[in-house]
Design an enzyme around this catalytic site. Sequence first.
Site, PDB file in Angstrom:
ATOM      1  N   ARG A   1      39.688  39.554  46.542  1.00  0.00           N
ATOM      2  CA  ARG A   1      40.048  39.312  45.134  1.00  0.00           C
ATOM      3  C   ARG A   1      41.155  40.263  44.681  1.00  0.00           C
ATOM      4  O   ARG A   1      42.038  39.874  43.910  1.00  0.00           O
ATOM      5  CB  ARG A   1      38.820  39.493  44.236  1.00  0.00           C
TER       6      ARG A   1
ATOM      7  N   LYS B   1      37.288  42.994  31.610  1.00  0.00           N
ATOM      8  CA  LYS B   1      37.799  41.949  30.710  1.00  0.00           C
ATOM      9  C   LYS B   1      36.668  41.168  30.046  1.00  0.00           C
ATOM     10  O   LYS B   1      36.746  40.842  28.873  1.00  0.00           O
ATOM     11  CB  LYS B   1      38.691  40.960  31.469  1.00  0.00           C
TER      12      LYS B   1
HETATM   13  P1  AMP Z   1      36.366  35.981  37.250  1.00  0.00           P
HETATM   14  O1  AMP Z   1      34.978  35.934  36.723  1.00  0.00           O
HETATM   15  O2  AMP Z   1      37.417  35.745  36.209  1.00  0.00           O
HETATM   16  O3  AMP Z   1      36.641  37.217  38.081  1.00  0.00           O
HETATM   17  O4  AMP Z   1      36.514  34.719  38.262  1.00  0.00           O
HETATM   18  C1  AMP Z   1      35.684  34.597  39.404  1.00  0.00           C
HETATM   19  C2  AMP Z   1      36.371  33.724  40.446  1.00  0.00           C
HETATM   20  O5  AMP Z   1      36.600  32.400  39.915  1.00  0.00           O
HETATM   21  C3  AMP Z   1      37.737  34.206  40.924  1.00  0.00           C
HETATM   22  O6  AMP Z   1      37.651  35.193  41.926  1.00  0.00           O
HETATM   23  C4  AMP Z   1      38.319  32.888  41.456  1.00  0.00           C
HETATM   24  O7  AMP Z   1      37.746  32.537  42.709  1.00  0.00           O
HETATM   25  C5  AMP Z   1      37.823  31.878  40.435  1.00  0.00           C
HETATM   26  N1  AMP Z   1      38.762  31.731  39.311  1.00  0.00           N
HETATM   27  C6  AMP Z   1      38.518  32.002  38.000  1.00  0.00           C
HETATM   28  N2  AMP Z   1      39.596  31.711  37.243  1.00  0.00           N
HETATM   29  C7  AMP Z   1      40.548  31.270  38.090  1.00  0.00           C
HETATM   30  C8  AMP Z   1      41.895  30.836  37.915  1.00  0.00           C
HETATM   31  N3  AMP Z   1      42.473  30.815  36.695  1.00  0.00           N
HETATM   32  N4  AMP Z   1      42.584  30.444  39.017  1.00  0.00           N
HETATM   33  C9  AMP Z   1      42.033  30.461  40.238  1.00  0.00           C
HETATM   34  N5  AMP Z   1      40.777  30.867  40.477  1.00  0.00           N
HETATM   35  C10 AMP Z   1      40.022  31.269  39.417  1.00  0.00           C
END
Ligand code: AMP
Length: 251
Positions: free
Chosen positions: A201, A41
Amino acid sequence: MSHDPDRLAWLRGDEFSCVEPAVSRERRYRLVLLGPPGVGKGTQAKMLCERMGTCHLSTGDLFRANEGTEDASPAMAAALDAMHRGELVSDDLVMSMLRERSNCLRCSGGFVLDGIPRTLAQAESLEKTLGDLGVELDAVISYDLPLDEVVNRFSGRRTCSSCKAVYHLTANPPQAAGICDDCGGELMQRDDDQPETIRVRMHAYTAATQPLVQYYSERDKLVSIDGHGRPEEIADRTLAALKKHMAVESF
Ligand code: AMP
C-alpha cells in the site's frame, strides 16, 4: 450538534436511501482528504464531519461494507481481491462506483471524500464528474507525515467490525479494550493493515497518489497539514487552516 449520518446510499449504492442523512445546510462544504494510508484520514474525516456537518464518503469503507455480501457483483469481488492484496482497485471500477453515487456528491450536507482520488486519472475523472454536477470542491487537505512514522501507526490501528469507527491503541483508545464506544461492536485489525500488505500500500501511495499534491496545488485547492500530534490537535489545525483557505469565520 450531534451528527451521525448512516451513509447507506454511499455504502450500498444509490438504490438505497440514507435513513439518517447528513443535515441539510445553507453553506455546505466539499472537501477531499489526501495523505498516506495510516496517517489518520479516517479519524480526521469523522471529526471534521462532526464539526462541519458533512458526510464521510470513504471508498475503503465502501469496499469493506461489501465484504461477505452474497450479491456482490464480479467487479466488486475483483475489487475486494485487489484490496486484500493491498493493491489499488482499477480506476474504471472506482470511478463508475463514484458516478453511481453522484447523489452523495450533491448531498445538501456536503461531503468529505476520503480515499478518492488516489491516482491522477481518478482526479481528472472526479473533476469532470463534479463539473457535470455543477459542484465545486472547497479544498483538498493533504496530511503530511514521514513514511516510517506512518508504518509505526498501523500496528495500533483498530477498526469497529460493525460501524467502522477507527481507534488507535495509544493515540485514540476506546473506553473499554476491544469494544467500540459508538456501537459496542468488536474492534479488529483490518486484513490490509498486516505488515506485508502495508508495504504494498505504501508503494501504491508513493507512486500513484503523491502526484495529486501537485495537481491540487496548481488548482489552488491544496491545504497542507502537519500530521503529527493527537487527533484533536490535528483536527484543530485542520479547521484553522480551512477557515483561512475558505475565508470562513466559523463552522
Ligand atoms: P483505505 O481504507 O482508504 O485505506 O482503502 C483500503 C483499500 O481500498 C486500498 O488499499 C485499495 O485497495 C482500495 N481503495 C480504496 N479507495 C481506492 C481508490 N480510490 N482507488 C483504488 N483503490 C482504492
